[in-house]
Scaffold this active site. Structure first.
Site, short mmCIF file in Angstrom:
data_model
loop_
_atom_site.label_atom_id
_atom_site.label_comp_id
_atom_site.label_asym_id
_atom_site.label_seq_id
_atom_site.Cartn_x
_atom_site.Cartn_y
_atom_site.Cartn_z
N SER A 21 2.39 -11.27 5.11
CA SER A 21 1.29 -10.97 5.95
C SER A 21 0.44 -9.87 5.69
CB SER A 21 2.92 -10.29 7.66
OG SER A 21 3.20 -8.94 6.77
N ASN A 22 0.65 -8.97 4.90
CA ASN A 22 0.05 -8.40 4.58
C ASN A 22 -1.11 -8.72 3.69
OD1 ASN A 22 0.55 -4.95 4.92
ND2 ASN A 22 2.63 -6.04 4.23
N ASN B 139 0.08 -0.30 -4.43
CA ASN B 139 1.03 -0.14 -4.41
C ASN B 139 1.31 -0.39 -2.41
OD1 ASN B 139 3.95 -2.48 -3.90
ND2 ASN B 139 4.66 0.26 -4.59
N HIS C 271 4.10 0.56 0.18
CA HIS C 271 6.04 1.03 0.20
C HIS C 271 6.51 1.13 1.51
CE1 HIS C 271 10.09 1.14 -0.83
NE2 HIS C 271 10.19 2.48 -0.22
C1 GAR Z 1 6.41 -5.18 3.61
O1 GAR Z 1 6.72 -4.37 3.66
C2 GAR Z 1 5.61 -4.27 1.74
O2 GAR Z 1 5.81 -2.71 1.90
C3 GAR Z 1 7.66 -4.54 1.56
O3 GAR Z 1 7.52 -6.20 1.33
C4 GAR Z 1 6.81 -5.95 3.02
C5 GAR Z 1 6.32 -7.32 2.72
O4 GAR Z 1 6.19 -7.69 3.81
N1 GAR Z 1 7.95 -4.21 -0.11
C6 GAR Z 1 8.76 -3.39 -0.28
O5 GAR Z 1 9.09 -3.00 -0.18
C7 GAR Z 1 8.12 -2.69 -2.00
N2 GAR Z 1 9.24 -1.50 -2.73
P1 GAR Z 1 4.53 -9.14 4.03
O6 GAR Z 1 5.33 -10.04 2.60
O7 GAR Z 1 5.26 -9.09 4.95
O8 GAR Z 1 3.62 -8.54 3.58
#
Ligand code: GAR
Length: 312
Positions: free
Chosen positions: A122-123, A224, A226
């Site tokens: 989603s990001n 990154n 977090h």
């Molecule tokens: C996000 O919330 C990101 O912050 C987290 O994984 C998710 C990915 O969501 N990252 C971590 O936990 C890294 N330590 P997405 O695939 O929907 O973008």
């Protein structure tokens, strides 16, 4: 040859036949329509006729192929294919402009970003939507200077079947599925990233540690996100819902997001940005994840744009 095409386009035999048929019918329709339009003009100069004909069929080809692809059920493939061609042509045009010495300044360059992600994506999707190639990015800064152009040129993923691969596919962005051994014990794909002219790396839900060769090849050019307020709730094994469960178990009254440069340690490099949200006693890992995603989607693309504008 056909086998190679099937592998390259990731399609089965039936789709391959339909794609080739679409190419053939779309091409014929395009040639026919171009000729008909030119006949209507009554133009007699042969050289001009040829030039206009070539111009017309270049413009008509995507429309004709998309039209034919609809009844043959190949619209998604051709939409992706045409987007890919557009992306290929666009940076090339920018490079050519620079070679010719036209408007030779930083604003003419397109920074190529790679997003590393292994989850739903989603990001990555939000970031792609914010910089879908340099064509859209004609806004001005407050001082009136044109914003630098940037584009997501590659999605790097370590999980076959991850949602982010579909997002990349729909946007016509090339993907690179990486292998653990080569990533940690080989060249860490540095050469591959250089081949794609990547200048900046964005981690968006990528859970492997970034190996040293990659950090050295991209100094201060890897960031990154977090899903918590670092330095709390970071480190090995702290990702996704595990982070939110830990925040709730610790009875925190607020959580948030941290965007930081990447170094050799997990969730450790210099902080760039944080945003907070309240944690309420009714929150579950699920509801907290939703709040955090909203924060991430609102801020990550802006922070990336800010870094790239200020000289990546
Ligand atoms: C996000 O919330 C990101 O912050 C987290 O994984 C998710 C990915 O969501 N990252 C971590 O936990 C890294 N330590 P997405 O695939 O929907 O973008």
């Amino acid at each position: 040859m056909l086998k190679k095409l099937k592998a390259r386009w990731k399609v089965n035999s039936i789709n391959l036949v339909l794609i080739i048929a679409t190419f053939a019918l779309g091409g014929s329709l395009c040639g026919y329509t171009g000729r008909k339009i030119l006949l209507l003009t009554g133009l007699e100069n042969e050289a001009l006729w040829i030039v206009l004909y070539l111009l017309l069929i270049t413009l008509l080809w995507p429309v004709c192929v998309l039209l034919i692809s609809l009844p043959l059920g190949q619209f998604a493939f051709f939409k992706k294919y045409i987007l890919k061609i557009r992306r290929r042509i666009s940076p090339l045009a920018a490079v050519k402009g620079a070679d010719l010495g036209e408007k030779k300044n930083n604003n003419d360059q397109v920074t190529q970003i790679a997003i590393f992600a292994s989850g739903a994506g989603s990001n990555a999707e939000k970031i792609i939507q914010t910089c879908p190639g340099f064509l859209h990015n004609e806004k001005k800064t407050e001082e009136g200077t044109a914003l630098k152009k940037y584009t997501v040129a590659l999605i790097v993923c370590n999980k076959p079947g991850a949602g982010v691969l579909k997002i990349a596919d729909n946007a016509g962005i090339p993907t690179l599925l990486i292998d653990k051994d080569r990533f940690f014990n080989g060249d860490s794909y540095v050469a591959e990233l250089q081949k794609h002219k990547i200048e900046f790396i964005v981690l968006a839900g990528f859970l492997w540690k970034i190996p040293e060769p990659l950090i050295q090849a991209f100094p201060k050019k890897i960031i990154n996100i977090h899903p918590a307020l670092l330095p709390k709730f970071g480190g090995l094994g702290m990702y996704g819902h595990k982070v939110h469960e830990a925040v709730i178990a610790a009875k925190e009254t607020e959580s948030g997001i941290s965007i930081h440069y990447v170094d050799e340690l997990y969730d450790h490099g210099a902080l760039i940005f944080q945003a907070k949200c309240p944690v309420d006693f009714r929150d579950t890992a699920e509801t907290l994840a939703q709040k955090i995603h909203l924060l991430e989607h609102a801020h990550y693309p802006k922070v990336i744009a800010g870094i790239l504008q200020n000289g990546c």
